[in-house]
Scaffold this active site. Structure first.
Site, short mmCIF file in Angstrom:
data_model
loop_
_atom_site.label_atom_id
_atom_site.label_comp_id
_atom_site.label_asym_id
_atom_site.label_seq_id
_atom_site.Cartn_x
_atom_site.Cartn_y
_atom_site.Cartn_z
N LYS A 39 0.82 -1.22 0.00
CA LYS A 39 0.00 0.00 0.00
C LYS A 39 0.86 1.27 0.00
CE LYS A 39 -3.61 -0.54 -0.35
NZ LYS A 39 -4.33 -0.90 -1.61
N TYR B 202 -12.19 6.53 -0.30
CA TYR B 202 -12.94 6.14 0.88
C TYR B 202 -12.99 7.32 1.84
CZ TYR B 202 -8.03 4.75 1.36
OH TYR B 202 -6.67 4.71 1.28
#
Length: 874
Positions: free
Chosen positions: A608, A833
């Site tokens: 990530k 998000y």
């Protein structure tokens, strides 16, 4: 009523304390500068209160206390030298170390010999110089023994180092000091109370003081008169009652000298051993090993049991004229019986190749028959039918066919096959591992144990280790100086004197004493002709019995394998090196004609941070090429993680093209991307073993954002903890839930960047480490890729502005395609998000703050570029 200090009183107190501190500091500085110890014209020294001083200079007791207090407060650590009272916080035995303190950074021959003995006994150690000694003793408190390679150096340590050592040894309890005095003459008195002189090599004999308490491994075997070192010795005179002789040297004129001393610690509570000879003399080497155990209170002390196995390879193999006769077989049985007096349950282990049975001269055929007739006297194992190297077989099936022929011969000849053991000819297929051999062994013979001299490499022999592969235990095999062509004493390299030196205190003797488990390789011709193997092992074992307290015995290989990995469990996992860089390994590697090109670069993560994007950008360059795509591994090879690593080197090499291609193709830099490599403990060591020159690419983004991104990633994959708990609940884990703990670990542990980076820096020079700013990679990949090409000195520089374009809908850069279209990463990349809640952000920033501060220090110390986000946060 609460008491408090007025501002005036507080200021006055600070001024007074400052004045006192300055006075103490100046006093200490003057003391230290006044006590720079240098040899005077008479080389005379005195020890006062446990520290060395010149004859006319003494350190006052209150000065000693002041210095000790200053040392104890070093780095604002209150008395860091003592262990925590909680025993659970103490390090395990395997963490204890020996500290070797040398005169200079580069080890001299004596220091290298010390290291060799310590490594051979599998003890942990560190080396340092006087300059770094305070740092070692205050921050690394796992040392149970200090070794100095020079008595003069030990005497001339700085006063601070002397007091630091004294404090450390006493507070740690049971830490001793071992000092070598090689070719040194130093006179000093008082506490240590002895003088040293150089003694000419004209000596008659050496003997041990059998009453000395350090003796454990060493046994008093009488006077030694043969193979004595022909060099000056350092001997000790005028020693006081607190010192006991360890061994004596007698000159040819009858005068006796002391070659080593034990200080029992009654003077200052610290035990010391002084040795006046190098450990290349076998007796001093034994005493050195005993001193290590004694001075560390048994921490570095190994059992006295040894297990012995002597393999006789190539039975029935060999050209006519050098094979065994029936008389040789009788001599072998007799020699075995002699050895059995000193080695419980001993039998020679015979490895046969049945194809060559009864193919010698008539007398040698009688020898073959005698071996079969007396088969029950020995243990037997199978080589290949025609003594063929297994790596030359093309498949598992062909190996199975060959082994079954040997199996049929063994059954017909009523050979006592030892269960579960075999060794291949020339160690082919064992290491480097040839998977078909392991498969065939298990299917035909149910092999559970084998041995080789090739792991890690043939030399240095003391670094050979064991490993387990495909449930088969591979033990280290030793050589004894006897090889296939070693037939006669007169033709032995260096003559019989060299063989005797090996037997009587030399290489073979050291091998027997150093290794708890010994598997020796010999060959059938060594038992014919001059029967050199019988001579060698009978005398070596007798000599071992005379001079050591070692107890030898033999057990079946299956038990030997279990015992080895009970002793050394850390060796179970194999370590794959590149066989194409070792001539011996290359000769027994089946893929030598198409030796594979391994990657030049590895993107190791962490997850990530943009590793997939970087991999995509690299693939756009004509000189950068990723590994072959596989349905089994998706976009990441993940070889250096456990499951794939145990599939063997061939599995990994198949992901990359061979090097025997055009010169243009060979200029391509291959890379792989596996984002979990960064924070796994074993992977730096594994990677460096196989790829010592590879470029390690690490992407570092804000660890707070990375942790949140991983949490959202797991929500997208419906992880139960991520679906049922908030991000704050995950990172705090107040419920101490196991499922939450697992997700918390993967969210937060990779972001401790400095912890993982330092592990990689233990194996790779900073010049091999390329740090990429994850934030910059996302916001300005064109500049990042330009800098990257410059770092790698790429000739054909690609202008990434012609290949990358920002996609407003996706929110990140994509690859430009024809007709204005873009090729972007998949749906899981760049997902949007809800913002992180403030409470979680504050918690994580505080959590990562010390790691980020240390990270910046490490990067600066290695001249590695610091990411922008890290500069802003520190």
């Amino acid at each position: 009523m609460a008491k408090y200090c007025s501002p005036h009183r507080l200021i006055l107190s600070v001024l007074i304390l400052s004045y006192i501190s300055l006075t103490i500091f100046l006093g200490i500085t003057n003391d230290l500068s006044a006590h720079k110890w240098k040899l005077n014209q008479q080389n005379r020294y005195r020890i006062m209160n446990g520290s060395f001083s010149s004859k006319n200079l003494a350190l006052r007791q209150h000065d000693n206390k002041r210095l000790l207090s200053d040392i104890a407060s070093l780095k604002n650590q209150p008395r860091v030298l003592s262990w925590p009272e909680n025993r659970k916080q103490r390090p395990s035995l395997k963490k204890y170390k020996i500290l070797i303190i040398t005169r200079r950074n580069k080890l001299n021959s004596l220091a290298k010999s010390i290291v060799t003995v310590i490594e051979a006994h599998k003890f942990s150690y560190s080396t340092t110089t006087d300059d770094n000694l305070p740092q070692y003793l205050t921050t690394k408190r796992y040392f149970k023994l200090l070794i100095f390679d020079s008595l003069k150096f030990y005497i001339n340590l700085s006063q601070r180092s002397k007091l630091m050592i004294s404090s450390y040894c006493k507070e740690q309890k049971g830490v001793g000091i071992l000092v070598f005095a090689i070719n040194e003459s130093v006179y000093h008195t008082r506490v240590s109370g002895f003088s040293t002189i150089q003694f000419s090599p004209e000596i008659h004999s050496v003997r041990i003081d059998s009453s000395n308490p350090i003796l454990r491994l060493t046994r008093d075997g009488g006077n030694i008169t043969d193979y004595l070192p022909n060099r000056p010795w350092t001997v000790f005179n005028n020693y006081n009652n607190n010192l006991r002789p360890i061994f004596y040297i007698q000159g040819k004129k009858g005068k006796q000298y002391v070659g080593g001393l034990l200080d029992n610690g009654k003077g200052d509570g610290i035990k010391r051993v002084f040795l006046g000879s190098s450990i290349d003399f076998w007796l001093v080497r034994l005493l050195f090993i005993d001193a290590i155990g004694y001075l560390s209170n048994g921490t570095f002390q190994r059992q006295l049991n040894r297990w012995l196995q002597v393999d006789v390879d190539d039975v029935f193999v060999g050209k006519k004229g050098i094979r065994m006769t029936d008389n040789d077989v009788a001599a072998m049985i007799k020699g075995q019986e002699i050895i059995q007096h000193n080695v419980k349950n001993f039998k020679f282990m015979l490895g046969f190749s049945g194809n060559y049975f009864m193919k010698g001269l008539s007398a040698e055929n009688l020898g073959d028959k005698a071996l079969i007739n007396y088969a029950g006297k020995f243990w037997w194992f199978c080589h290949m039918w025609k003594h063929t190297k297994p790596h030359l077989f093309q498949s598992t099936e062909s190996l199975i066919t060959d082994m079954k022929r040997s199996q049929a011969f063994a059954t017909k000849s009523n050979l006592h096959i030892v269960p579960g053991y075999s060794v291949s000819p020339h160690h082919s297929g064992i290491y480097p591992a040839y998977e078909p051999l392991y498969d065939a062994w298990k299917k035909v013979w149910n092999i559970t144990v084998t041995s080789t001299e090739e792991y890690y490499h043939l030399n240095p022999a003391h670094k050979r280790k064991g490993f387990i592969h495909q449930q088969i235990k591979v033990l280290p095999r030793q050589t004894c100086g006897l090889f296939t062509k070693t037939l006669h004493f007169k033709s032995y390299p260096g003559g019989i004197q060299r063989l005797n030196q090996s037997i009587f205190g030399g290489e073979l003797f050291r091998t027997l004493t150093d290794n708890i488990i010994n598997i020796f390789m010999t060959h059938m011709p060594n038992y014919a002709n001059d029967r050199m193997a019988i001579y060698t092992f009978v005398h070596a074992i007798d000599f071992l019995k005379k001079w050591t307290n070692i107890k030898l015995s033999s057990i079946p290989p299956s038990e030997l394998g279990k015992k080895y990995f009970q002793l050394y469990p850390d060796e179970k996992d194999p370590l794959w090196f590149n066989p194409c860089t070792d001539k011996r390994h290359k000769a027994i590697w089946p893929y030598v004609q198409a030796c594979k090109q391994l990657p030049n670069m590895i993107i190791i993560g962490p997850q990530k941070t943009g590793t997939t994007a970087l991999s995509l950008y690299l693939s756009l360059h004509p000189k950068f090429k990723a590994n072959k795509v596989s349905k089994r591994t998706f976009e990441e090879v993940q070889f250096f993680n456990d499951n794939n690593y145990h599939k063997g080197l061939k599995w990994y090499m198949d992901f990359f093209p061979s090097i025997d291609q055009s010169s243009v193709e060979q200029q391509i830099k291959y890379f792989e991307k596996s984002a979990t490599y960064f924070d796994r403990a074993l992977i730096p060591k594994r990677t460096h073993a196989l790829l010592p020159d590879v470029s390690i690419i690490i992407i570092l983004s804000d660890p707070v954002k990375r942790a949140y991104s991983w949490y959202q990633h797991m929500r997208n994959h419906s992880h139960p903890a991520a679906m049922n708990y908030s991000f704050y609940e995950i990172i705090t884990n107040e419920k101490q839930d196991r499922i939450i703990k697992q997700l918390q670990d993967r969210c937060m542990r990779p972001g401790k960047y400095v912890t993982h980076l330092e592990r990689w820096l233990e194996y790779y020079h900073p010049s091999h480490i390329i740090i990429i700013d994850g934030g910059q990679l996302a916001n300005d990949p064109v500049q990042v890729m330009t800098d990257f090409q410059s770092r790698l000195k790429v000739d054909d520089v690609l202008d990434y502005s012609t290949r990358l374009q920002f996609n407003k809908r996706k929110g990140f850069f994509c690859v430009k395609k024809e007709r204005g279209r873009n090729k972007c990463l998949g749906r899981s990349k760049g997902r949007k998000y809800i913002p992180m809640d403030t409470k979680s952000e504050v918690f994580l920033k505080e959590f990562y703050r010390p790691y980020n501060i240390k990270l910046k220090e490490v990067l600066e110390s290695h001249s590695i570029a610091i990411p922008v986000w890290l500069k802003e946060q520190t």
